[in-house]
Design an enzyme around this catalytic site. Structure first.
Site, PDB file in Angstrom:
ATOM      1  CE1 TYR A 405     -34.637  12.077  56.691  1.00  0.00           C
ATOM      2  CE2 TYR A 405     -34.477  12.772  58.975  1.00  0.00           C
ATOM      3  CZ  TYR A 405     -35.248  12.356  57.906  1.00  0.00           C
ATOM      4  OH  TYR A 405     -36.603  12.212  58.048  1.00  0.00           O
ATOM      5  CB  CYS A 406     -32.952  14.308  53.290  1.00  0.00           C
ATOM      6  SG  CYS A 406     -33.860  15.078  51.911  1.00  0.00           S
ATOM      7  CB  ILE A 407     -30.011  17.296  50.656  1.00  0.00           C
ATOM      8  CG1 ILE A 407     -30.413  18.191  51.817  1.00  0.00           C
ATOM      9  CG2 ILE A 407     -31.099  17.252  49.621  1.00  0.00           C
ATOM     10  CD1 ILE A 407     -30.730  19.618  51.381  1.00  0.00           C
ATOM     11  N   GLY A 409     -27.421  13.252  53.311  1.00  0.00           N
ATOM     12  CA  GLY A 409     -26.865  11.979  52.867  1.00  0.00           C
ATOM     13  C   GLY A 409     -26.204  12.084  51.506  1.00  0.00           C
ATOM     14  CG  PHE A 433     -31.558   8.273  58.438  1.00  0.00           C
ATOM     15  CD1 PHE A 433     -31.100   6.976  58.578  1.00  0.00           C
ATOM     16  CD2 PHE A 433     -31.532   9.106  59.555  1.00  0.00           C
ATOM     17  CE1 PHE A 433     -30.615   6.521  59.801  1.00  0.00           C
ATOM     18  CE2 PHE A 433     -31.054   8.659  60.771  1.00  0.00           C
ATOM     19  CZ  PHE A 433     -30.592   7.371  60.899  1.00  0.00           C
TER      20      PHE A 433
END
Length: 670
Positions: A405-407, A409, A433
């Site tokens: 998710y976000c960073i 990811g 995500f």
């Protein structure tokens, strides 16, 4: 009592002219004067009552030459006792509000006195960019003349429409707020002619300024965006809704509460200054209403592994059988993991366990100064590698499915590329995500990653012992949506005097973690500034990373209104993977676009099995579906999660539980 019922304050009484007042007779001599004084002293007049002492002396009757003269207190005397009491209460409360604000500011000044000066003549480092843009405008006088004529024409339209409206004719607004602009929702902004003109005048000018900057030609794109961002911040700050005297809702609150609303607002202001240790820290929600592990982050489970950087949580199953391959989630380390587990009804963790998945989540440490030198590579090895290995041991498998998710990811992407370079195959699939791999279109956060900004960030972290405070990060993200995350609370808390409402999402949003210096500067420079991952120039552990070597199935989620990971940026990253890649776009933004439980039946999502060259082509061929995208992803995930096996109890696996979920790392506040 309305604003119209409040009488004008009495004018200060002027000294009487010599012609109007007869001179006092002089004492015949000093002896006579002394005698008179002695007599007055011997016969004291009765002491006035407290009420009489507080009342003004009765006005002298007007002289004969001025039969029409009136007392300046006649207006007050005509008020009823209730009206006078309300006026007195209003006056007292306004004074209380002023004293509260002055006291809070004085206390803040004392707290800041021993700190280095934080004020900068150019805190946003916009001066060079602004100079370049303005030079371009000056060099195009014809454009400036056309722009000025256009603004004048718009104001003429507004004045004409206002004149017709005042005469009773129905008129359509000359300019309207954009969709989603909540600043002017109060009916008075439209029904009251004065406030309507004020609103439309502001919108005309703000739109004109923003358009003027946006249409400048011959300027480097990032320079232009910096000025556009600054101009938007400036025009947002000067909205009439942000000022007491021009906000109808705030004025109404004052009159209806006899000033109590402003007193409460200044008390909120003082409390936020106190909470920020002399710096204004605007409350976005009532944090006292939430406690991690009690009414947020309540999904049952165990911490089954821990090292210096992570706690690995395994959540209790809710089905008798589960899919063989477990699911391991890497949230962003800038936030706490419980965005995935706010309430039972919107908890992604609970929903996934109900679908028959064994769910593991990484809970990142809230680092202090002792971890300031930990690197991005450390987070990859002690985070992605360590968590994957622990989950495989716990479940007795040789592969895991992963989510970033976000960073989180971005980190997972790097780990997958590193594993591909080493020939390792412990990851079966990856879902992202709102995560970016190509940062060439990374949105307004790019404006905070030039050399001047990075130098400031480094100095700030050095001053704090090698970490960046969670508040500093929160302030940056709030600035990206100032109307929603700054000014709306400024108006609600201070001008109207309301308490912020309990909202679990905003509680989580304020629960930021610190950033270690080495990791954070690497991330900002190597990804945002240099875009090395997309350019195949990033090296970790002696390997040059190439996302094209990642051949496992990949599912990419983006959000249509995401301002942190814009869907265009996410799409460019999706095209870098070398295996089968599914791209999906959801409605809403960076958080609500991801955390959207099916039961809520909110928003929508778009799917398209193809991955054409541009996101515009993808959108043209996409199919819209109502509601959450979770079901679509779960169907994709089931196909890659193996057969069914008996449910796994986190308390009975090979790795012995260390403590109950949500664990202790998540409890550490910045």
């Amino acid at each position: 009592m309305s604003i119209d019922q409040v009488p004008a304050p009495p004018k200060r009484r002027k000294k009487a002219a010599a012609a109007d007042v007869a001179p006092a007779p002089k004492a015949a001599n000093a002896k006579s004067a002394a005698k008179t004084k002695s007599k007055a002293k011997a016969e004291p007049s009765p002491s006035p009552s407290a009420a009489e002492a507080a009342s003004p002396p009765p006005a002298s009757p007007p002289p004969a030459s001025h039969p029409s003269a009136a007392s300046p207190f006649d207006g007050l005397s005509q008020l009823s006792a209730t009206q006078r009491e309300m006026l007195e209460t209003l006056s007292v409360n306004l004074a209380r509000a002023a004293m509260t604000a002055q006291g809070a500011l004085a206390e803040a000044a004392l707290r800041q006195a021993d700190r280095p000066a934080a004020l900068s003549p150019d805190p946003f480092h916009v001066a060079p960019a602004l100079t370049e843009v303005m030079s371009r405008l000056v060099a195009q006088p014809d454009r400036m003349m056309r722009a000025q004529a256009d603004l004048f024409s718009r104001y003429m339209d507004l004045w004409q429409a206002t004149t017709k409206r005042m005469s009773g004719a129905a008129q359509e607004p000359v300019v309207q707020p954009t969709k989603g602009d909540k600043r002017f929702l109060d009916p008075a902004w439209s029904t009251n002619p004065m406030f309507d003109v004020m609103k439309q005048s502001y919108l005309l000018t703000a739109n004109w300024l923003n358009d003027l900057v946006g249409e400048v030609e011959g300027v480097e794109p990032l320079t232009k965006r910096r000025v556009e961002f600054f101009m938007k911040m400036l025009t947002d700050a000067f909205s009439p809704s942000n000022f007491l005297i021009s906000n109808p809702e705030a004025l109404r609150a004052i009159t209806e509460s006899n000033g109590e609303s402003l007193v409460k607002g200044m008390q909120n202001f003082a409390a936020d200054l106190e909470r920020g240790a002399g710096q204004l820290s605007i409350s976005q929600t009532d944090t006292a209403q939430f406690k991690v592990g009690e009414n947020v982050a309540t999904a049952p489970g165990k911490v089954i592994f821990q090292n210096e950087l992570i706690q690995l949580l395994q959540f209790s199953p809710t089905t008798e059988q589960v899919h063989e391959i477990p699911l391991l989630i890497f949230p962003p380390w800038i936030n706490k993991f419980y965005i995935l587990d706010l309430r039972p009804e919107n908890s992604m963790i609970r929903w996934l366990t109900a679908q028959g998945f064994t769910v593991f989540v990484t809970s990142w440490v809230n680092p202090d100064q002792t971890l300031s030198s930990r690197t991005f590579e450390d987070y990859m090895i002690d985070g992605v590698y360590a968590a994957s290995q622990a989950a495989m041991v716990q479940c007795g498998v040789d592969r895991v499915n992963t989510v970033g998710y976000c960073i989180g990811g971005t980190l997972l992407s790097c780990a997958l590329a590193y594993m591909a370079a080493k020939g390792e195959k412990q990851i079966a699939s990856a879902t992202f995500f709102a995560a970016q791999q190509d940062f060439s279109e990374a949105g307004d956060l790019l404006l905070f990653t030039d050399d001047a900004w990075l130098d400031d960030v480094e100095k700030q972290m050095d001053a704090e012992g090698g970490v960046l405070s969670g508040k500093a990060m929160a302030d940056t993200f709030n600035a990206l949506r100032a109307n929603d995350l700054i000014w709306s609370f400024f108006v609600n808390n201070y001008l109207i005097g309301k308490e912020p409402k309990p909202f679990d999402l905003l509680f989580w949003n304020g629960d930021q973690t610190r950033m270690p210096k080495t990791l954070h500067l690497f991330y900002l420079r190597e990804f945002y500034k240099e875009n090395k991952l997309a350019l195949k120039q990033l090296k970790l552990g002696g390997e040059t990373l190439d996302l094209g070597k990642i051949k496992i199935p990949v599912y990419v989620q983006s959000s249509k209104e995401d301002h942190i990971a814009p869907f265009r940026s996410v799409y460019k990253g999706a095209q870098l993977f070398g295996g089968p890649t599914t791209f999906m776009m959801s409605g809403s933004g960076h958080i609500a676009g991801v955390i959207n439980a099916p039961a809520a039946k909110k928003y929508q999502h778009w799917t398209n099995t193809a991955l054409p060259a541009t996101v515009e082509e993808w959108i043209a061929g996409a199919v819209e579906h109502p509601g959450s995208w979770w079901e679509n992803w779960a169907a994709w995930l089931r196909e890659r999660s193996g057969g069914m096996v008996p449910a796994r109890d986190p308390a009975k696996g090979p790795l012995k539980p260390l403590e109950d979920a949500p664990g202790s790392f998540v409890q550490v506040r910045s």
